[in-house]
Design a protein around this motif. Structure first.
Motif, mmCIF file in Angstrom:
data_model
loop_
_atom_site.group_PDB
_atom_site.id
_atom_site.type_symbol
_atom_site.label_atom_id
_atom_site.label_comp_id
_atom_site.label_asym_id
_atom_site.label_seq_id
_atom_site.Cartn_x
_atom_site.Cartn_y
_atom_site.Cartn_z
ATOM 1 N N SER A 158 41.651 5.452 39.806
ATOM 2 C CA SER A 158 41.587 6.680 40.592
ATOM 3 C C SER A 158 41.420 7.895 39.688
ATOM 4 O O SER A 158 40.645 8.822 39.991
ATOM 5 N N ALA A 159 42.126 7.892 38.548
ATOM 6 C CA ALA A 159 42.065 9.034 37.642
ATOM 7 C C ALA A 159 40.694 9.179 36.993
ATOM 8 O O ALA A 159 40.154 10.278 36.891
ATOM 9 N N VAL A 160 40.114 8.060 36.543
ATOM 10 C CA VAL A 160 38.825 8.154 35.857
ATOM 11 C C VAL A 160 37.714 8.569 36.806
ATOM 12 O O VAL A 160 36.727 9.196 36.396
ATOM 13 N N HIS A 161 37.858 8.253 38.084
ATOM 14 C CA HIS A 161 36.842 8.673 39.044
ATOM 15 C C HIS A 161 36.966 10.159 39.396
ATOM 16 O O HIS A 161 36.035 10.736 39.961
ATOM 17 N N ARG A 162 38.093 10.756 39.093
ATOM 18 C CA ARG A 162 38.254 12.195 39.336
ATOM 19 C C ARG A 162 37.793 13.036 38.149
ATOM 20 O O ARG A 162 37.710 14.271 38.254
ATOM 21 N N MET A 163 37.495 12.396 37.026
ATOM 22 C CA MET A 163 37.059 13.150 35.857
ATOM 23 C C MET A 163 35.648 13.697 36.075
ATOM 24 O O MET A 163 34.776 12.985 36.587
ATOM 25 N N PRO A 164 35.400 14.934 35.690
ATOM 26 C CA PRO A 164 34.083 15.541 35.926
ATOM 27 C C PRO A 164 33.010 14.883 35.079
ATOM 28 O O PRO A 164 33.246 14.486 33.931
ATOM 29 N N MET A 165 31.824 14.764 35.648
ATOM 30 C CA MET A 165 30.679 14.236 34.924
ATOM 31 C C MET A 165 29.999 15.361 34.153
ATOM 32 O O MET A 165 30.093 16.538 34.515
ATOM 33 N N ASP A 196 37.373 15.982 19.502
ATOM 34 C CA ASP A 196 37.530 16.469 20.876
ATOM 35 C C ASP A 196 36.247 16.257 21.664
ATOM 36 O O ASP A 196 36.274 15.858 22.844
ATOM 37 N N ALA A 197 35.097 16.506 21.020
ATOM 38 C CA ALA A 197 33.815 16.313 21.690
ATOM 39 C C ALA A 197 33.595 14.833 22.001
ATOM 40 O O ALA A 197 33.161 14.469 23.105
ATOM 41 N N ALA A 198 33.915 13.959 21.036
ATOM 42 C CA ALA A 198 33.766 12.517 21.272
ATOM 43 C C ALA A 198 34.684 12.058 22.389
ATOM 44 O O ALA A 198 34.307 11.224 23.224
ATOM 45 N N GLY A 199 35.900 12.596 22.414
ATOM 46 C CA GLY A 199 36.832 12.222 23.468
ATOM 47 C C GLY A 199 36.337 12.600 24.847
ATOM 48 O O GLY A 199 36.479 11.842 25.807
ATOM 49 N N LYS A 200 35.715 13.772 24.964
ATOM 50 C CA LYS A 200 35.177 14.197 26.265
ATOM 51 C C LYS A 200 34.023 13.309 26.702
ATOM 52 O O LYS A 200 33.868 13.017 27.893
ATOM 53 N N LEU A 201 33.215 12.868 25.745
ATOM 54 C CA LEU A 201 32.127 11.946 26.079
ATOM 55 C C LEU A 201 32.680 10.622 26.611
ATOM 56 O O LEU A 201 32.160 10.053 27.572
ATOM 57 N N VAL A 202 33.747 10.133 25.974
ATOM 58 C CA VAL A 202 34.351 8.884 26.427
ATOM 59 C C VAL A 202 34.970 9.050 27.816
ATOM 60 O O VAL A 202 34.740 8.247 28.727
ATOM 61 N N LEU A 203 35.756 10.101 27.984
ATOM 62 C CA LEU A 203 36.432 10.328 29.270
ATOM 63 C C LEU A 203 35.448 10.413 30.428
ATOM 64 O O LEU A 203 35.684 9.861 31.507
ATOM 65 N N SER A 204 34.349 11.090 30.218
ATOM 66 C CA SER A 204 33.397 11.309 31.312
ATOM 67 C C SER A 204 32.640 10.042 31.688
ATOM 68 O O SER A 204 31.981 10.009 32.732
ATOM 69 N N HIS A 205 32.720 8.998 30.854
ATOM 70 C CA HIS A 205 31.994 7.758 31.145
ATOM 71 C C HIS A 205 32.917 6.568 31.403
ATOM 72 O O HIS A 205 32.446 5.428 31.512
ATOM 73 N N LEU A 206 34.220 6.803 31.514
ATOM 74 C CA LEU A 206 35.136 5.691 31.798
ATOM 75 C C LEU A 206 34.847 5.051 33.153
ATOM 76 O O LEU A 206 35.051 3.854 33.336
ATOM 77 N N ARG A 207 34.358 5.840 34.107
ATOM 78 C CA ARG A 207 34.048 5.289 35.434
ATOM 79 C C ARG A 207 32.922 4.256 35.341
ATOM 80 O O ARG A 207 32.861 3.328 36.153
ATOM 81 N N VAL A 208 32.011 4.449 34.366
ATOM 82 C CA VAL A 208 30.923 3.493 34.183
ATOM 83 C C VAL A 208 31.487 2.131 33.769
ATOM 84 O O VAL A 208 31.050 1.081 34.252
ATOM 85 N N VAL A 209 32.471 2.143 32.877
ATOM 86 C CA VAL A 209 33.092 0.891 32.424
ATOM 87 C C VAL A 209 33.762 0.175 33.591
ATOM 88 O O VAL A 209 33.642 -1.040 33.746
ATOM 89 N N VAL A 210 34.458 0.926 34.425
ATOM 90 C CA VAL A 210 35.124 0.323 35.593
ATOM 91 C C VAL A 210 34.096 -0.348 36.489
ATOM 92 O O VAL A 210 34.300 -1.458 36.990
#
Length: 306
Positions: A39-46, A66-80
């Motif tokens: 639920s959390a990863v789907h709420r993260m902005p693209m 920080d930039a790499a972390g934002k790239l990862v966070l924004s694509h966690l929904r793809v992994v799911v």
């Protein structure tokens, strides 16, 4: 699965998986279960294409975590989303996501925005590769695919088998032609995939003990207690038996040795009660009484020796 904490996002992969951690300020609260994580990863902005390019350049040129972390966070929904397609292998969804996240992080490390593709397209290969590796390591105790061709056949064959149980001859030929492999390879892989799992330590439904392969596969002969027990038994059989025999008078010892320790030429046992009765000129019952008394005395001697 990825564990999101108050300060960093850290992956904890299964044993043997290559991984690294990217630390960055958290944007989601601490999560306690898989549903909350999804639920959390789907709420993260693209990210827009321009935002993605700027973050990727910051990581490549300045190693901005920080930039790499934002790239990862924004694509966690793809992994799911990708991990959901591999649930048919009987492995935990959280573990599939975890391995896919490792692939995503590897993709972020290598992503070059100058190539003109979006990160999601580039990362799909890495995400699937890590999930494939995890499945092949854990789907069976014995690996079902070792070469590149076998791995390709494994994943394609499983998806093609979803509509029917077992292949017919015509279907085997069709699959072999479609995947450009030998007919024998298709048959072998289907047999290996169709083999059922066997529990090494099964338990009965009513709580009763049930013997499984572990009962006869394990070898206790080299365990310390088994070794000591074997040595003690061997010592008792050799030296203890000798002392027990020495505790008997000559006649009793000869009767015991003739009855239980001697072997005839034809491989049969020692003398009978009647044989010994004729030899000593007494009744068979008297020989039996002497034997009983001798055995009792030997048991007492062995107990003292032990």
């Amino acid at each position: 699965m990825a564990q999101v904490q108050s300060s960093t996002l850290t992956l904890q992969p299964a044993a043997g998986a290559a991984s690294f951690a990217l630390g960055f300020p958290a944007q989601v609260p601490s999560l306690g279960n898989l549903e909350s994580y999804i639920s959390a990863v789907h709420r993260m902005p693209m990210l827009s294409a321009e935002e993605e390019r700027k973050l990727a350049l910051a990581w490549r040129e300045k190693e901005d975590r920080d930039a790499a972390g934002k790239l990862v966070l924004s694509h966690l929904r793809v992994v799911v989303s990708v991990a959901r397609h591999y649930l048919g292998y009987g492995l935990p969804h959280a573990d599939l996501i975890q391995e896919g996240n490792i692939g995503l992080m590897k993709a972020v490390r290598r992503f070059d925005p100058a190539q003109g593709v979006r990160l999601v397209s580039y990362a799909l290969h890495w995400i699937k590769a890590e999930i494939h590796e995890y499945i092949l390591r854990n789907w069976r105790l014995v690996k079902v695919a070792t070469t590149k061709a076998q791995r390709k056949l494994f994943f394609n064959l499983r998806s093609m088998k979803q509509g029917f149980d077992n292949f017919h001859e015509a279907e085997i030929e069709s699959v072999a032609a479609a995947l450009n492999v030998k007919r024998a390879d298709v048959v072998e892989m289907e047999q290996r995939m169709g083999g059922g799992d066997v529990s090494l330590q099964p338990l009965g439904d009513d709580g009763e003990e049930v013997y499984g392969p572990m009962a006869y596969l394990s070898d206790r002969s080299h365990e310390p207690d088994a070794v000591l027990e074997a040595r003690s038994r061997e010592h008792l059989q050799v030296h203890g038996l000798e002392e027990a025999l020495e505790s008997l008078d000559a006649r009793s010892r000869r009767i015991v040795e003739s009855r239980w320790l001697a072997v005839n030429d034809d491989g049969s046992g020692g003398k009978t009660l009647h044989d010994l009765a004729a030899e000593y000129g007494v009744s068979a019952e008297r020989i039996r009484q002497i034997e009983v008394q001798a055995m009792k005395k030997m048991r007492q001697a062995l107990a003292s020796y032990a």
